[in-house]
Design an enzyme around this catalytic site. Sequence first.
Site, PDB file in Angstrom:
ATOM      1  N   ILE A   7      37.778 -15.295 -26.662  1.00 56.63           N
ATOM      2  CA  ILE A   7      37.196 -16.565 -26.470  1.00 56.63           C
ATOM      3  C   ILE A   7      37.540 -17.126 -25.167  1.00 56.63           C
ATOM      4  O   ILE A   7      36.641 -17.575 -24.573  1.00 56.63           O
ATOM      5  CB  ILE A   7      37.472 -17.347 -27.801  1.00 56.63           C
ATOM      6  N   ASP A   8      38.730 -16.992 -24.879  1.00 59.72           N
ATOM      7  CA  ASP A   8      39.214 -18.027 -23.729  1.00 59.72           C
ATOM      8  C   ASP A   8      38.731 -16.940 -22.563  1.00 59.72           C
ATOM      9  O   ASP A   8      38.600 -17.755 -21.465  1.00 59.72           O
ATOM     10  CB  ASP A   8      40.704 -18.117 -23.696  1.00 59.72           C
ATOM     11  N   ALA A   9      38.904 -15.884 -22.410  1.00 58.91           N
ATOM     12  CA  ALA A   9      38.282 -15.082 -21.274  1.00 58.91           C
ATOM     13  C   ALA A   9      37.030 -15.224 -20.813  1.00 58.91           C
ATOM     14  O   ALA A   9      36.498 -15.534 -19.748  1.00 58.91           O
ATOM     15  CB  ALA A   9      38.474 -13.391 -21.695  1.00 58.91           C
TER      16      ALA A   9
END
Length: 80
Positions: free
Chosen positions: A58-60
Site C-alpha cells: 500500500i505504501d509503495a
Amino acid sequence: MTNVAYVALACGLIIGFGAFGACIGIAIMGSKYLEASARQPELINTLQTKMFLLAGLIDAAFLIGVGIAMMFAFANPFVG
C-alpha cells in the site's frame, strides 16, 4: 491559469489523494487484522506477516504516486 499552475495543482492532488487512500487502506487492513487475530489467536504470526507485506505494498503504491508527482514538478514536460 498557466500550464505550470495546473501541473502544481495536479501534483498536490496526486500526493493528497494518494496519502488519503493509503491511510484509509492501512486503517481498514489494521482493523481487519485485529478482528482476525482476536477470533483466531493461533494464526497471529501468519496474519502479521501478511499484514506487513500488504502495508508495504500500500505504501509503495503511494510512493510511486509521489514519484510521478515529483517528476512532473521538477522535470515538467508541459513547460515550453
